[in-house]
Enzyme design. Structure first.
Site, PDB file in Angstrom:
ATOM      1  CD  GLU A  71      -3.635  -1.473   3.217  1.00  0.00           C
ATOM      2  OE1 GLU A  71      -4.058  -0.795   3.916  1.00  0.00           O
ATOM      3  OE2 GLU A  71      -3.943  -1.542   1.523  1.00  0.00           O
ATOM      4  CG  ASP A  72      -1.872   1.968   6.614  1.00  0.00           C
ATOM      5  OD1 ASP A  72      -2.660   2.676   5.043  1.00  0.00           O
ATOM      6  OD2 ASP A  72      -1.398   3.630   7.139  1.00  0.00           O
ATOM      7  CB  SER A  84      -2.140   2.940  -3.821  1.00  0.00           C
ATOM      8  OG  SER A  84      -2.372   4.218  -3.690  1.00  0.00           O
ATOM      9  CB  ALA A  85      -7.181   3.583  -2.024  1.00  0.00           C
ATOM     10  CE  LYS A  87      -4.186   6.248   9.517  1.00  0.00           C
ATOM     11  NZ  LYS A  87      -3.252   6.577  10.775  1.00  0.00           N
ATOM     12  CG  ASP A 101      -1.857   1.221   1.416  1.00  0.00           C
ATOM     13  OD1 ASP A 101      -2.657   1.715   0.416  1.00  0.00           O
ATOM     14  OD2 ASP A 101      -2.055   1.878   2.841  1.00  0.00           O
ATOM     15  CG  LEU A 102       1.173   5.644  -2.405  1.00  0.00           C
ATOM     16  CD1 LEU A 102       3.450   5.698  -1.818  1.00  0.00           C
ATOM     17  CD2 LEU A 102       1.086   6.782  -3.250  1.00  0.00           C
ATOM     18  CG  ASP A 103      -1.736   7.798   0.727  1.00  0.00           C
ATOM     19  OD1 ASP A 103      -0.613   8.456   0.686  1.00  0.00           O
ATOM     20  OD2 ASP A 103      -2.610   7.592  -0.043  1.00  0.00           O
ATOM     21  CE  LYS A 120      -6.228  -0.840  -1.007  1.00  0.00           C
ATOM     22  NZ  LYS A 120      -4.561  -0.170  -0.135  1.00  0.00           N
ATOM     23  CB  THR A 134       0.228  10.792   1.649  1.00  0.00           C
ATOM     24  OG1 THR A 134       0.353   9.728   1.773  1.00  0.00           O
ATOM     25  CG2 THR A 134       1.944  11.161   1.339  1.00  0.00           C
TER      26      THR A 134
HETATM   27  C1  BG6 Z   1      -6.167   6.477   0.209  1.00  0.00           C
HETATM   28  C2  BG6 Z   1      -5.269   6.882   1.099  1.00  0.00           C
HETATM   29  O1  BG6 Z   1      -4.536   5.482   0.104  1.00  0.00           O
HETATM   30  O2  BG6 Z   1      -6.140   6.653  -0.478  1.00  0.00           O
HETATM   31  C3  BG6 Z   1      -6.899   7.516   2.220  1.00  0.00           C
HETATM   32  O3  BG6 Z   1      -5.090   6.281   3.017  1.00  0.00           O
HETATM   33  C4  BG6 Z   1      -7.155   8.694   0.653  1.00  0.00           C
HETATM   34  O4  BG6 Z   1      -6.635   8.637   3.057  1.00  0.00           O
HETATM   35  C5  BG6 Z   1      -7.096   7.163  -0.731  1.00  0.00           C
HETATM   36  O5  BG6 Z   1      -8.771   8.814   0.720  1.00  0.00           O
HETATM   37  C6  BG6 Z   1      -7.611   8.295  -2.118  1.00  0.00           C
HETATM   38  O6  BG6 Z   1      -6.112   9.002  -2.571  1.00  0.00           O
HETATM   39  P1  BG6 Z   1      -6.639  10.084  -3.646  1.00  0.00           P
HETATM   40  O7  BG6 Z   1      -5.050  10.035  -3.240  1.00  0.00           O
HETATM   41  O8  BG6 Z   1      -6.889   9.517  -4.419  1.00  0.00           O
HETATM   42  O9  BG6 Z   1      -7.392  10.857  -2.635  1.00  0.00           O
HETATM   43 MG    MG Z   2      -2.481   3.172   3.798  1.00  0.00          MG
END
Ligand code: BG6
Ligand code: MG
Length: 219
Positions: free
Chosen positions: A169-170, A114-115, A45, A9-11, A145, A17
């Site tokens: 994943e967090d 990542s989402a 998250k 996962d990224l964030d 997710k 972030t």
């Molecule tokens: C997830 C974050 O990775 O991405 C969420 O944990 C975020 O907080 C989601 O809303 C969507 O991200 P973005 O950058 O497309 O607004």
């Molecule tokens: Mg995350």
């Protein structure tokens, strides 16, 4: 050496972030008269941008037009990107580079799952875009997710069956998604929150190369 698919996962896993999302959501929420705390942010998250705004409006018991909704989403993302655009590679979380280097040395395929629709921009900012064999982000998925779609597409991209994949994943939703996908789930964060993960570490400094080696060698 066996080949496993390592999906990150990224964030909150590669970069912190979550704090930038928090600042941007707080500004937005307070701008429309809804209070927003760090505890509220926890619930966002892993949650998509659209769903996050729907939740904030639900919490504040507020209804708005679809035009206003879209305008708020754009404003939030512009605000968020103003933080992202200042990021440097120093913001990569501790020991992430060591883990990526070790897995590369072991010739293990790696993917991002990542989402976020900003994932490529962020990876580029912190100089990690070329480290992944496959990047699956919010622009590639239709189901959020805990639906396992993002991780299943990543496994496909790595040409590996889900059972050969390991997810870092967090978020609770992400751990659930990895479990549903039949992958090994590794929580990065608080073990009291990420109860459903097969393994939990507070951060990557706690993940040894020996542990990674064991994951690679597992049948
Ligand atoms: C997830 C974050 O990775 O991405 C969420 O944990 C975020 O907080 C989601 O809303 C969507 O991200 P973005 O950058 O497309 O607004
Ligand atoms: Mg995350």
């Amino acid at each position: 050496m066996a080949r496993k698919g390592f999906i990150f996962d990224l964030d909150g896993v590669i970069v912190d972030t979550a704090k930038y999302h928090y600042f941007a959501w707080k500004k937005l929420a307070e701008g429309i008269g809804i209070s927003f705390t760090e505890a509220d942010n926890e619930h966002l998250k892993g949650v998509s941008r659209i769903r996050s705004l729907e939740l904030i409006l639900e919490w504040g018991n507020k209804e708005i037009s679809s035009e206003e909704f879209n305008a708020l989403l754009t404003a939030k993302n512009d605000d968020y990107l103003s933080f992202v655009n200042k990021m440097t590679k120093d913001e990569v979380l501790p020991d992430v580079p060591r883990v990526l280097d070790y897995l590369s040395d072991m010739k293990q395929p790696m993917a991002l799952g990542s989402a976020s629709k900003n994932a490529r921009t962020i990876l580029d900012r912190v100089n990690l875009l070329n480290r992944f064999d496959c990047v699956v982000d919010g622009t590639n998925v239709s189901k959020a997710k805990p639906d396992p779609e993002v991780f299943l597409i990543a496994a496909e991209g790595l040409h590996l069956p889900p059972e050969s994949c390991i997810v870092f994943e967090d978020s609770l939703a992400g751990i659930e998604a990895a479990n549903i996908a039949n992958m090994i789930s590794i929580g990065i964060g608080d073990a009291n929150i990420l109860k459903e993960a097969q393994f939990v570490f507070s951060d990557f400094t706690k993940i040894s190369n020996e542990f990674l080696h064991q994951l690679i060698s597992r049948i």
